[in-house]
Design a protein around this motif. Sequence first.
Motif, PDB file in Angstrom:
ATOM      1  N   LYS B  22     -38.330 -19.220  21.509  1.00  0.00           N
ATOM      2  CA  LYS B  22     -39.174 -18.647  22.564  1.00  0.00           C
ATOM      3  C   LYS B  22     -40.543 -19.314  22.561  1.00  0.00           C
ATOM      4  O   LYS B  22     -41.064 -19.721  23.590  1.00  0.00           O
ATOM      5  CB  LYS B  22     -39.368 -17.149  22.309  1.00  0.00           C
ATOM      6  CG  LYS B  22     -38.408 -16.254  23.050  1.00  0.00           C
ATOM      7  CD  LYS B  22     -39.040 -14.863  23.031  1.00  0.00           C
ATOM      8  CE  LYS B  22     -38.038 -13.764  23.162  1.00  0.00           C
ATOM      9  NZ  LYS B  22     -38.596 -12.503  22.629  1.00  0.00           N
ATOM     10  N   LEU B  23     -41.123 -19.395  21.351  1.00  0.00           N
ATOM     11  CA  LEU B  23     -42.433 -20.033  21.206  1.00  0.00           C
ATOM     12  C   LEU B  23     -42.378 -21.471  21.706  1.00  0.00           C
ATOM     13  O   LEU B  23     -43.263 -21.934  22.434  1.00  0.00           O
ATOM     14  CB  LEU B  23     -42.845 -20.055  19.733  1.00  0.00           C
ATOM     15  CG  LEU B  23     -43.456 -18.799  19.151  1.00  0.00           C
ATOM     16  CD1 LEU B  23     -43.479 -18.896  17.640  1.00  0.00           C
ATOM     17  CD2 LEU B  23     -44.878 -18.622  19.677  1.00  0.00           C
ATOM     18  N   LEU B  24     -41.311 -22.161  21.325  1.00  0.00           N
ATOM     19  CA  LEU B  24     -41.183 -23.576  21.687  1.00  0.00           C
ATOM     20  C   LEU B  24     -41.088 -23.731  23.195  1.00  0.00           C
ATOM     21  O   LEU B  24     -41.815 -24.536  23.785  1.00  0.00           O
ATOM     22  CB  LEU B  24     -39.948 -24.177  21.011  1.00  0.00           C
ATOM     23  CG  LEU B  24     -39.671 -25.642  21.332  1.00  0.00           C
ATOM     24  CD1 LEU B  24     -40.774 -26.528  20.773  1.00  0.00           C
ATOM     25  CD2 LEU B  24     -38.319 -26.084  20.772  1.00  0.00           C
ATOM     26  N   SER B  25     -40.218 -22.924  23.841  1.00  0.00           N
ATOM     27  CA  SER B  25     -40.035 -23.141  25.275  1.00  0.00           C
ATOM     28  C   SER B  25     -41.290 -22.755  26.051  1.00  0.00           C
ATOM     29  O   SER B  25     -41.694 -23.469  26.972  1.00  0.00           O
ATOM     30  CB  SER B  25     -38.792 -22.415  25.786  1.00  0.00           C
ATOM     31  OG  SER B  25     -38.661 -21.171  25.169  1.00  0.00           O
ATOM     32  N   ALA B  26     -41.921 -21.634  25.678  1.00  0.00           N
ATOM     33  CA  ALA B  26     -43.151 -21.246  26.378  1.00  0.00           C
ATOM     34  C   ALA B  26     -44.215 -22.339  26.246  1.00  0.00           C
ATOM     35  O   ALA B  26     -44.850 -22.730  27.240  1.00  0.00           O
ATOM     36  CB  ALA B  26     -43.685 -19.927  25.819  1.00  0.00           C
ATOM     37  N   SER B  27     -44.387 -22.865  25.027  1.00  0.00           N
ATOM     38  CA  SER B  27     -45.425 -23.881  24.825  1.00  0.00           C
ATOM     39  C   SER B  27     -45.090 -25.172  25.554  1.00  0.00           C
ATOM     40  O   SER B  27     -45.973 -25.825  26.110  1.00  0.00           O
ATOM     41  CB  SER B  27     -45.599 -24.215  23.346  1.00  0.00           C
ATOM     42  OG  SER B  27     -45.357 -23.123  22.551  1.00  0.00           O
ATOM     43  N   ALA B  98     -50.723 -18.286  19.539  1.00  0.00           N
ATOM     44  CA  ALA B  98     -49.895 -19.401  19.084  1.00  0.00           C
ATOM     45  C   ALA B  98     -49.470 -20.255  20.270  1.00  0.00           C
ATOM     46  O   ALA B  98     -49.576 -21.485  20.238  1.00  0.00           O
ATOM     47  CB  ALA B  98     -48.676 -18.877  18.332  1.00  0.00           C
ATOM     48  N   VAL B  99     -49.013 -19.608  21.339  1.00  0.00           N
ATOM     49  CA  VAL B  99     -48.553 -20.369  22.512  1.00  0.00           C
ATOM     50  C   VAL B  99     -49.695 -21.202  23.092  1.00  0.00           C
ATOM     51  O   VAL B  99     -49.505 -22.372  23.441  1.00  0.00           O
ATOM     52  CB  VAL B  99     -47.957 -19.425  23.579  1.00  0.00           C
ATOM     53  CG1 VAL B  99     -47.738 -20.170  24.891  1.00  0.00           C
ATOM     54  CG2 VAL B  99     -46.643 -18.836  23.098  1.00  0.00           C
ATOM     55  N   ILE B 100     -50.892 -20.612  23.173  1.00  0.00           N
ATOM     56  CA  ILE B 100     -52.036 -21.363  23.716  1.00  0.00           C
ATOM     57  C   ILE B 100     -52.320 -22.596  22.855  1.00  0.00           C
ATOM     58  O   ILE B 100     -52.470 -23.709  23.361  1.00  0.00           O
ATOM     59  CB  ILE B 100     -53.283 -20.460  23.795  1.00  0.00           C
ATOM     60  CG1 ILE B 100     -53.089 -19.383  24.874  1.00  0.00           C
ATOM     61  CG2 ILE B 100     -54.540 -21.286  24.111  1.00  0.00           C
ATOM     62  CD1 ILE B 100     -54.134 -18.294  24.859  1.00  0.00           C
TER      63      ILE B 100
END
Lengths: 230, 223, 287
Positions: B22-27, B98-100
């Motif tokens: 999730k973190l990877l795709s959002a970023s 984290a995403v930012i």
Amino acid sequence: MELLSFGKTGWGDELFIATFMTLAVSVTAILIGFIFALIFTPLKLSKNKFLNLIANFYTTIIRGVPELLVIYLFFFGGSSAIMFVASIFGYNDYIEINAFLTGAFSIGIISGAYSTEVFRGAIQSIDKGQFEASNVLGFNKYTRFYKIILPQMLRLSIPNLSNVWQITLKDTSLISVTGLVEIMRQSYIAAGSTRDPLLFYSIAAVLYLILTFFSMKIINRMEIKYSRGF
Amino acid sequence: MDLDLILNSFPKLFLASITTLKLLSASMIIGLFIGLFFAILRIKNTNVLGKIAYLYSYIFRGTPLLVQIFIIYYGFGQVEFIRESLLWNILKEPYWCAVIAFALNTGAYTSEILRSAFQTIRPGFIEAGKSLGISNKIIFYKIQIPIAIRQSLPAYGNEIILMLKGTSLASTVTLMDLTGVAKYIISTTFKPIEVFIIAGSIYLFFTFLIHYTIKSLEKKYSF
Amino acid sequence: MNIFKKFGLGLLISLFLTISANADKIRIGTEGAYPPWNSKDASGKLIGFEVELAWALCRYIGQQCEIVEQDWDGMIPALQMRKFDAIMAGMSITDERKKVITFSQGYADEVASLAVMKGSDLEGMDTPEGINLSLGGGNVNKALKTITGALAGKTVCTQTGTIHQNFLESGDVGKVNVRTYKTQDDVNLDLASGRCDVALAAAVAFTDYADKSGKPVVLVGPTFSGGAFGNGVGVGLRQAAQMGETSTMGKRDADLLRKFNKAIDQARKDGVISRLAIKHFGFDASM
């Protein structure tokens, strides 16, 4: 600003020393990486499938697993592995590896995987004719490697090695677990102690930028120097 | 090696990798837009905006991701006026911090990848478009951008893998991603080697998945 | 250039030469981020109750010591991997930890407490002053029930791998939304920033933070002891059985446990532990 002063009450001198530590551990790590690369590059280019497999295993795993995990694994597993090797030779006591070497080695292993790829690319881009020419001239395998391939490989590698250097330099920010006080750990300690994380992490960022800036200057100069005559 | 531990922790770690993905795709999605925006700024502008775009890329590529995420999470969290602003609704959440951080970081690299891709487009393509009477705007969006994206696929694939590894730093700001859960299991079992080997294998699995997906995309869109 | 080369070489040699196997030196691991137990000052020196106590115990033992910094999350694995020989890092003696390491007798008592920022709706929680989970009884159950209600829906922050985390996840206070941090310093920062509604740690960790930062952090609810909170803080040591009790290293580990126990006895008798506790905690936490 008093927080950044040199001396007993400020963190200036500690950060200054930590910057040198980051530099020292990065340089040692990239050199260790070169040693790894010099071992694994020939394996990668070898015609032997088994040797290929070993080299690919190394570069794929290291480049596919988070640096943090590699560092943790080396930190916790490295000394056990070394002690195991020592026990084969009959040495059964504890061997202490200091924080600096643990940090440099764990980053060196990572750095070496990237250097291997760079060296491989450089050798493959050397004109095939030169291999033939050296055969015609009757050079043996080793002279050919040391006198013809190696110097050219290093020259061709410089631009891509600057990337490896940047990766290595930045990866040293992750070796906090080893207890080595480099820029990141020092700012973390200072941020915790002074409760001013914004200030100290921003300073850490600036220190890394300074290191990047000056090291890139040096690498560019090397690139110009070694491409003379071509 | 503790086989029970390996069998017990594998499902937990596999579940945690959902957070990682999730973190990877959002970023990556946000980072792609940031990267495209700054790449265009740098190609189209040689003035102040171009300089700003260069500075952005220089700073985010010249500092460790860990420093960036700490500044955004711990640094900004201590600033009174940020805490009183609307921004705090986002920065309050470790996930968005984290995403930012990840998106800004990958955005910097993406802008470099796209910029060099734009610059290697053969002028012939653009001239061909012009001679067919297509407007500059359409040439840019329909010819230059698609070609640039195709050109940058291999480098971008590497960037996704680098970012996948980068997401492991989310664990430093309390997120329970793959690395976070691995550390949690270690804190109760005190067996770091076994747990990190499983976590590492899961990361490796995703690395291969990304690698081969990109390879097949490259084949599909080759010319 | 030559000078730089020489300097660099000298630096490297001095860095490499510390690969040593000094069997006689006791290496003690501490975290350096858990004031007032252990922390670092602006000159990068380790300070705090346990750092001073460690030096005192070494004097009683009569052996050379070295204090090693180690992140909390790797503390026990690092002890087992022989990165150091003893842990003095505010580590409570618990049954869970005793499965993998051993402890000396306790040297200090740690009571835990919840803390919030002034103005929180958790202030004024109606509970006894302190509860001992080992004793149990109606009073304890009633207090736990009150706390369960108060913590529902709140983000509760604590340090990873601590007795405090174990307690929050034990089910004694229901299902809690726990967020864990690498260090107590980070917990404090996020309590102050408002990301955490409430935090759990050693009571002194909060009072020390409130004192030094001037932030309005207040303790709420009872102080906790017993049960998941263990039986005081002791020196963490390797189990002699880990390497085989008859092996050289196993014997050395067993010997170290005896030495630390004896040294703690002497330090207690001489009033050293009490004096250091009062100096760092403001009250006598010795045991």
